[in-house]
Design a protein around this motif. Sequence first.
Motif, PDB file in Angstrom:
ATOM      1  N   ILE A  40       0.816  -1.214   0.000  1.00  0.00           N
ATOM      2  CA  ILE A  40       0.000   0.000   0.000  1.00  0.00           C
ATOM      3  C   ILE A  40       0.853   1.269   0.000  1.00  0.00           C
ATOM      4  O   ILE A  40       0.412   2.329  -0.440  1.00  0.00           O
ATOM      5  CB  ILE A  40      -1.007   0.002   1.175  1.00  0.00           C
ATOM      6  CG1 ILE A  40      -2.137   1.010   0.885  1.00  0.00           C
ATOM      7  CG2 ILE A  40      -0.308   0.281   2.502  1.00  0.00           C
ATOM      8  CD1 ILE A  40      -3.310   0.902   1.839  1.00  0.00           C
ATOM      9  N   GLY A  41       2.091   1.148   0.460  1.00  0.00           N
ATOM     10  CA  GLY A  41       2.994   2.297   0.433  1.00  0.00           C
ATOM     11  C   GLY A  41       3.314   2.767  -0.969  1.00  0.00           C
ATOM     12  O   GLY A  41       3.816   3.894  -1.155  1.00  0.00           O
ATOM     13  N   ASN A  42       3.032   1.953  -1.966  1.00  0.00           N
ATOM     14  CA  ASN A  42       3.251   2.336  -3.365  1.00  0.00           C
ATOM     15  C   ASN A  42       2.087   3.155  -3.924  1.00  0.00           C
ATOM     16  O   ASN A  42       2.142   3.566  -5.095  1.00  0.00           O
ATOM     17  CB  ASN A  42       3.439   1.089  -4.236  1.00  0.00           C
ATOM     18  CG  ASN A  42       4.639   0.267  -3.808  1.00  0.00           C
ATOM     19  OD1 ASN A  42       5.660   0.814  -3.376  1.00  0.00           O
ATOM     20  ND2 ASN A  42       4.534  -1.048  -3.919  1.00  0.00           N
ATOM     21  N   TYR A  43       1.060   3.358  -3.120  1.00  0.00           N
ATOM     22  CA  TYR A  43      -0.148   4.063  -3.560  1.00  0.00           C
ATOM     23  C   TYR A  43      -0.410   5.251  -2.625  1.00  0.00           C
ATOM     24  O   TYR A  43      -0.060   5.207  -1.440  1.00  0.00           O
ATOM     25  CB  TYR A  43      -1.359   3.138  -3.516  1.00  0.00           C
ATOM     26  CG  TYR A  43      -1.263   1.928  -4.410  1.00  0.00           C
ATOM     27  CD1 TYR A  43      -1.873   1.905  -5.655  1.00  0.00           C
ATOM     28  CD2 TYR A  43      -0.567   0.781  -3.994  1.00  0.00           C
ATOM     29  CE1 TYR A  43      -1.802   0.783  -6.470  1.00  0.00           C
ATOM     30  CE2 TYR A  43      -0.488  -0.340  -4.807  1.00  0.00           C
ATOM     31  CZ  TYR A  43      -1.100  -0.329  -6.042  1.00  0.00           C
ATOM     32  OH  TYR A  43      -1.024  -1.441  -6.849  1.00  0.00           O
ATOM     33  N   PRO A  44      -1.082   6.283  -3.142  1.00  0.00           N
ATOM     34  CA  PRO A  44      -1.452   7.420  -2.277  1.00  0.00           C
ATOM     35  C   PRO A  44      -2.743   7.118  -1.527  1.00  0.00           C
ATOM     36  O   PRO A  44      -3.729   7.856  -1.620  1.00  0.00           O
ATOM     37  CB  PRO A  44      -1.630   8.553  -3.286  1.00  0.00           C
ATOM     38  CG  PRO A  44      -2.154   7.869  -4.503  1.00  0.00           C
ATOM     39  CD  PRO A  44      -1.458   6.529  -4.552  1.00  0.00           C
ATOM     40  N   LEU A  71      -1.729  -4.961  14.214  1.00  0.00           N
ATOM     41  CA  LEU A  71      -1.959  -3.701  13.514  1.00  0.00           C
ATOM     42  C   LEU A  71      -0.926  -2.649  13.893  1.00  0.00           C
ATOM     43  O   LEU A  71      -0.519  -1.834  13.059  1.00  0.00           O
ATOM     44  CB  LEU A  71      -3.368  -3.183  13.822  1.00  0.00           C
ATOM     45  CG  LEU A  71      -4.527  -4.038  13.314  1.00  0.00           C
ATOM     46  CD1 LEU A  71      -5.857  -3.423  13.718  1.00  0.00           C
ATOM     47  CD2 LEU A  71      -4.461  -4.209  11.801  1.00  0.00           C
ATOM     48  N   SER A  72      -0.489  -2.666  15.141  1.00  0.00           N
ATOM     49  CA  SER A  72       0.540  -1.719  15.572  1.00  0.00           C
ATOM     50  C   SER A  72       1.827  -1.910  14.782  1.00  0.00           C
ATOM     51  O   SER A  72       2.481  -0.936  14.382  1.00  0.00           O
ATOM     52  CB  SER A  72       0.812  -1.884  17.073  1.00  0.00           C
ATOM     53  OG  SER A  72       1.843  -1.020  17.494  1.00  0.00           O
ATOM     54  N   GLY A  73       2.198  -3.173  14.541  1.00  0.00           N
ATOM     55  CA  GLY A  73       3.376  -3.447  13.725  1.00  0.00           C
ATOM     56  C   GLY A  73       3.207  -2.934  12.306  1.00  0.00           C
ATOM     57  O   GLY A  73       4.139  -2.380  11.710  1.00  0.00           O
ATOM     58  N   LYS A  87       4.940   0.640   9.828  1.00  0.00           N
ATOM     59  CA  LYS A  87       5.412   0.642   8.437  1.00  0.00           C
ATOM     60  C   LYS A  87       4.697   1.669   7.570  1.00  0.00           C
ATOM     61  O   LYS A  87       5.322   2.304   6.717  1.00  0.00           O
ATOM     62  CB  LYS A  87       5.208  -0.745   7.807  1.00  0.00           C
ATOM     63  CG  LYS A  87       5.954  -1.879   8.474  1.00  0.00           C
ATOM     64  CD  LYS A  87       5.604  -3.205   7.786  1.00  0.00           C
ATOM     65  CE  LYS A  87       6.266  -4.389   8.452  1.00  0.00           C
ATOM     66  NZ  LYS A  87       5.871  -5.676   7.804  1.00  0.00           N
ATOM     67  N   ILE A  88       3.377   1.820   7.773  1.00  0.00           N
ATOM     68  CA  ILE A  88       2.588   2.612   6.816  1.00  0.00           C
ATOM     69  C   ILE A  88       1.951   3.861   7.413  1.00  0.00           C
ATOM     70  O   ILE A  88       1.301   4.622   6.701  1.00  0.00           O
ATOM     71  CB  ILE A  88       1.485   1.743   6.183  1.00  0.00           C
ATOM     72  CG1 ILE A  88       0.455   1.295   7.227  1.00  0.00           C
ATOM     73  CG2 ILE A  88       2.088   0.543   5.464  1.00  0.00           C
ATOM     74  CD1 ILE A  88      -0.752   0.573   6.627  1.00  0.00           C
ATOM     75  N   GLY A  89       2.127   4.101   8.697  1.00  0.00           N
ATOM     76  CA  GLY A  89       1.517   5.265   9.324  1.00  0.00           C
ATOM     77  C   GLY A  89       0.274   4.897  10.113  1.00  0.00           C
ATOM     78  O   GLY A  89      -0.142   3.743  10.171  1.00  0.00           O
ATOM     79  N   THR A 125       1.275   3.759  20.632  1.00  0.00           N
ATOM     80  CA  THR A 125       1.450   3.169  19.303  1.00  0.00           C
ATOM     81  C   THR A 125       0.825   4.096  18.262  1.00  0.00           C
ATOM     82  O   THR A 125       0.247   5.132  18.586  1.00  0.00           O
ATOM     83  CB  THR A 125       0.798   1.784  19.199  1.00  0.00           C
ATOM     84  OG1 THR A 125      -0.637   1.931  19.119  1.00  0.00           O
ATOM     85  CG2 THR A 125       1.156   0.927  20.408  1.00  0.00           C
ATOM     86  N   ASN A 126       0.906   3.690  17.008  1.00  0.00           N
ATOM     87  CA  ASN A 126       0.326   4.474  15.921  1.00  0.00           C
ATOM     88  C   ASN A 126      -1.038   3.911  15.501  1.00  0.00           C
ATOM     89  O   ASN A 126      -1.438   4.041  14.350  1.00  0.00           O
ATOM     90  CB  ASN A 126       1.278   4.504  14.722  1.00  0.00           C
ATOM     91  CG  ASN A 126       1.268   5.864  14.014  1.00  0.00           C
ATOM     92  OD1 ASN A 126       0.618   6.807  14.463  1.00  0.00           O
ATOM     93  ND2 ASN A 126       1.965   5.942  12.906  1.00  0.00           N
ATOM     94  N   VAL A 127      -1.721   3.289  16.467  1.00  0.00           N
ATOM     95  CA  VAL A 127      -3.077   2.782  16.266  1.00  0.00           C
ATOM     96  C   VAL A 127      -4.028   3.626  17.099  1.00  0.00           C
ATOM     97  O   VAL A 127      -3.753   3.911  18.273  1.00  0.00           O
ATOM     98  CB  VAL A 127      -3.194   1.297  16.674  1.00  0.00           C
ATOM     99  CG1 VAL A 127      -4.649   0.840  16.667  1.00  0.00           C
ATOM    100  CG2 VAL A 127      -2.367   0.427  15.737  1.00  0.00           C
TER     101      VAL A 127
END
Length: 258
Positions: free
Chosen positions: A53-57, A80-82, A86-88, A123-125
């Motif tokens: 998904i990092g390859n897409y906006p 999901l935290s892991g 990676k992706i924000g 975390t980022n969740v």
Amino acid sequence: MVKKIISANYKFMCLSPEELLDLIAQYADGLELAVDHRKPYELNYLERLVDIIGNYPLRLQIHGDSELPIAEQRHFLDLLSGYADKIGQILVTLHPIYDPDIEESQRLTEEYFRQAVEHVEGTNVKILIENLNDDMETNQRRLKLGEIAHIQEGIPGLDYTYDLGHVIADGASALEDFADGIRLKDSIINAHIHTTIDGLDHQPFYAGDENLALIAQVLPYLDRLESVVFEYNLYKCRGETIKDRIIDYLQSMKEIDL
């Protein structure tokens, strides 16, 4: 700018993650994926999607399952935290807990969400709580936005997913619930929208739908809104194949101007 998000689940998984994301990127800003973590195929699909998904906006959100025992929910949130590392940030929407007794439903919901929010602290969740409509098939009286307000207010870090489609589905109480939405707007960062046809919920919006005006009246008041999830039953969209229906789903999202 508010992001347009498509709601996806197992029905979409006959397409590869690459093919699905290629389609979504043409019309929308991301997807909110419902995953049954007890099904290896669905977890594998999520993992493959996260890898690319990092390859897409595009933004990834998750619609979780509040029927999971809290220990299982913690395990899924750790996963999901892991991914979020990676992706924000990943927004995770969960339903209130149902009990036939409203006060018991509120108590169980508060306990469940307090544990979930505390578990993802640092975390980022981010956990969001969603208002529900009554389930006429099972005769369940489920918690509305005003009935979960004290829960959200009492748990630091908890915000709302405001499901306007659920408000529409409840019919007679819609105006009161919309007033609650405007009153609590400073804590609403995600919204779900869908229409109701002949008593059936999660129907797609098409041009001329009488409920479009209700949505248009409320969305502009939600100052903190980050994303609007178009939460449709894929099988109610038009087309011969699953891919055709997904394209119709995405194209129909232009009916809502954000």
